[in-house]
Design a protein around this motif. Structure first.
Motif, PDB file in Angstrom:
ATOM      1  N   UNK A 117     -25.947  36.410 -81.698  1.00  0.00           N
ATOM      2  CA  UNK A 117     -25.458  37.613 -81.005  1.00  0.00           C
ATOM      3  C   UNK A 117     -26.599  38.489 -80.472  1.00  0.00           C
ATOM      4  N   UNK A 118     -27.815  38.008 -80.604  1.00  0.00           N
ATOM      5  CA  UNK A 118     -28.959  38.764 -80.086  1.00  0.00           C
ATOM      6  C   UNK A 118     -29.213  40.065 -80.826  1.00  0.00           C
ATOM      7  N   UNK A 119     -28.954  40.048 -82.143  1.00  0.00           N
ATOM      8  CA  UNK A 119     -29.111  41.277 -82.927  1.00  0.00           C
ATOM      9  C   UNK A 119     -30.413  41.266 -83.733  1.00  0.00           C
ATOM     10  N   UNK A 120     -31.057  42.409 -83.862  1.00  0.00           N
ATOM     11  CA  UNK A 120     -32.142  42.488 -84.844  1.00  0.00           C
ATOM     12  C   UNK A 120     -31.538  42.395 -86.243  1.00  0.00           C
ATOM     13  N   UNK A 121     -32.292  41.796 -87.165  1.00  0.00           N
ATOM     14  CA  UNK A 121     -31.729  41.520 -88.491  1.00  0.00           C
ATOM     15  C   UNK A 121     -32.750  41.773 -89.592  1.00  0.00           C
ATOM     16  N   UNK A 122     -32.263  42.341 -90.678  1.00  0.00           N
ATOM     17  CA  UNK A 122     -33.103  42.491 -91.869  1.00  0.00           C
ATOM     18  C   UNK A 122     -32.242  42.376 -93.113  1.00  0.00           C
ATOM     19  N   UNK A 123     -32.884  41.974 -94.198  1.00  0.00           N
ATOM     20  CA  UNK A 123     -32.211  42.077 -95.491  1.00  0.00           C
ATOM     21  C   UNK A 123     -32.719  43.353 -96.148  1.00  0.00           C
ATOM     22  N   UNK A 124     -31.813  44.047 -96.805  1.00  0.00           N
ATOM     23  CA  UNK A 124     -32.140  45.355 -97.379  1.00  0.00           C
ATOM     24  C   UNK A 124     -31.694  45.434 -98.834  1.00  0.00           C
ATOM     25  N   UNK A 125     -32.184  46.453 -99.500  1.00  0.00           N
ATOM     26  CA  UNK A 125     -31.657  46.782-100.825  1.00  0.00           C
ATOM     27  C   UNK A 125     -31.615  48.298-100.963  1.00  0.00           C
ATOM     28  N   UNK A 126     -30.416  48.811-101.117  1.00  0.00           N
ATOM     29  CA  UNK A 126     -30.288  50.249-101.375  1.00  0.00           C
ATOM     30  C   UNK A 126     -30.808  50.550-102.777  1.00  0.00           C
ATOM     31  N   UNK A 127     -30.797  49.533-103.632  1.00  0.00           N
ATOM     32  CA  UNK A 127     -31.233  49.730-105.018  1.00  0.00           C
ATOM     33  C   UNK A 127     -32.751  49.907-105.101  1.00  0.00           C
ATOM     34  N   UNK A 128     -33.480  49.017-104.442  1.00  0.00           N
ATOM     35  CA  UNK A 128     -34.945  49.108-104.513  1.00  0.00           C
ATOM     36  C   UNK A 128     -35.531  49.867-103.326  1.00  0.00           C
ATOM     37  N   UNK A 129     -34.738  50.021-102.284  1.00  0.00           N
ATOM     38  CA  UNK A 129     -35.227  50.713-101.078  1.00  0.00           C
ATOM     39  C   UNK A 129     -35.822  49.762-100.055  1.00  0.00           C
ATOM     40  N   UNK A 130     -35.806  48.454-100.362  1.00  0.00           N
ATOM     41  CA  UNK A 130     -36.425  47.486 -99.451  1.00  0.00           C
ATOM     42  C   UNK A 130     -35.849  47.600 -98.032  1.00  0.00           C
ATOM     43  N   UNK A 131     -36.715  47.831 -97.086  1.00  0.00           N
ATOM     44  CA  UNK A 131     -36.391  47.872 -95.643  1.00  0.00           C
ATOM     45  C   UNK A 131     -35.390  48.961 -95.229  1.00  0.00           C
ATOM     46  N   UNK A 132     -35.074  49.885 -96.119  1.00  0.00           N
ATOM     47  CA  UNK A 132     -34.064  50.893 -95.764  1.00  0.00           C
ATOM     48  C   UNK A 132     -34.624  51.898 -94.751  1.00  0.00           C
ATOM     49  N   UNK A 133     -35.766  52.505 -95.075  1.00  0.00           N
ATOM     50  CA  UNK A 133     -36.371  53.448 -94.117  1.00  0.00           C
ATOM     51  C   UNK A 133     -36.677  52.745 -92.801  1.00  0.00           C
ATOM     52  N   UNK A 134     -37.128  51.511 -92.934  1.00  0.00           N
ATOM     53  CA  UNK A 134     -37.510  50.750 -91.746  1.00  0.00           C
ATOM     54  C   UNK A 134     -36.320  50.564 -90.792  1.00  0.00           C
ATOM     55  N   UNK A 135     -35.160  50.263 -91.347  1.00  0.00           N
ATOM     56  CA  UNK A 135     -33.980  50.047 -90.501  1.00  0.00           C
ATOM     57  C   UNK A 135     -33.663  51.301 -89.682  1.00  0.00           C
ATOM     58  N   UNK A 136     -33.659  52.460 -90.343  1.00  0.00           N
ATOM     59  CA  UNK A 136     -33.317  53.698 -89.631  1.00  0.00           C
ATOM     60  C   UNK A 136     -34.445  54.125 -88.681  1.00  0.00           C
ATOM     61  N   UNK A 137     -35.676  53.905 -89.104  1.00  0.00           N
ATOM     62  CA  UNK A 137     -36.800  54.262 -88.235  1.00  0.00           C
ATOM     63  C   UNK A 137     -36.785  53.422 -86.962  1.00  0.00           C
TER      64      UNK A 137
END
Ligand code: GTP
Ligand code: MG
Length: 259
Positions: free
Chosen positions: A202-222
């Motif tokens: 679908x031509x989407x950017x993709x990441x795996x995240x963790x709300x628990x550890x914070x992995x990639x969370x700030x990055x997604x919103x930034x």
């Protein structure tokens, strides 16, 4: 581009407020804090900054971001992690209707306010959510890597989240696919490659995240804020921001952080 000088402040500290849409579909308001968000379409000019009404959130440009996905995938937790840096462990309290929180980010010298709408994943609230799609500048589509059905519901179900997006959101909405709960390695039910494959399709950017550890969370919103900011500038002086490349380059994989 001329910019209004704004004092350094932290984002609005108002707690998430339950807000159901008005009968006419207009934006909900909270008593005492109601203030319209400037309607900056991603391709339109940036809106002028607005002084705070006491909450302390000065900004140059504002955008609406919506979190969607099945109930329990971690939308509320992702938002709380981003806004407050905390994890909501314990009893799962399902969102009723829709909530929102604001956060102002400093993006390359510009104050970008994200008004983030946290939708209810439960089927019975779908019609509530539909009323908000058209105002969204960006949509984060979440699934839970430990729950295969939540992944299938992104694309396969009759009322799949991607279908809803195509039906109700603006055609130029910024989309991102997130596989959350990647900290739960033992319970993983959706491979990272499957998320990547769907995103590619679908031509989407993709990441795996963790709300628990914070992995990639700030990055997604930034990443979303950077993309929206650049789209909103008529004649950007900076090099073109490339969302896909940025996410690929900056995103950390879950395996990087397991000791
Ligand atoms: N291990 C782990 N658990 C998570 C994570 N994110 C959320 N959870 C848990 O998953 C459950 C659901 O999280 P919520 O954020 O409330 O889910 P939601 O998507 O907002 O659900 P609705 O409001 O019903 O749409 C809670 O028990 C959370 O503690 C995560 O990254 N890792
Ligand atoms: Mg929720």
């Amino acid at each position: 581009m001329s910019r209004k000088k704004t004092p350094k402040t932290k984002g609005a500290s108002a707690p998430a407020a339950s807000a159901l849409p008005a009968a006419n579909g207009s934006r909900p308001t909270r008593p005492g804090t109601a203030r319209p968000v400037p309607q900056a379409r991603p391709n339109g000019p940036p809106q002028p900054g607005r002084p705070s009404l006491g909450g302390g959130d000065f900004y140059d440009v504002a955008f609406k971001v919506m979190l969607v996905g099945d109930s329990g995938v971690g939308k509320t937790c992702l938002l709380v992690r981003f806004k407050d840096g905390a994890f909501l462990a314990g009893t799962f309290i399902s969102t009723v209707g829709i909530d929102f929180r604001n956060k102002v980010l400093d993006v390359d010298g510009m104050k970008v306010k994200l008004q983030i709408w946290d939708t209810a994943g439960q089927e019975r609230f779908r019609s509530v959510t539909h009323a908000y799609y058209r105002d969204a500048h960006a949509l984060l589509l979440l699934y839970d890597v430990t729950n295969k059905a939540s992944f299938d519901n992104i694309q396969l179900a009759p009322q799949a989240w991607l279908t809803e997006t195509q039906e109700y959101a603006q055609h130029d909405v910024v989309l991102m696919l997130l596989g959350n709960k990647v900290d739960s390695a033992q319970e993983r039910a959706v491979k990272r490659e499957d998320g990547e494959k769907l995103a590619k399709e679908y031509g989407l950017p993709f990441m795996e995240t963790s709300a628990k550890t914070g992995l990639n969370v700030d990055l997604a919103f930034t990443a979303i804020a950077k993309e929206l900011k650049q789209r909103s500038m008529k004649a950007p002086s900076e090099p073109r921001f490339r969302l896909h490349d940025y996410v690929k380059r900056e995103g950390r994989s879950a395996s990087c952080c397991i000791p």
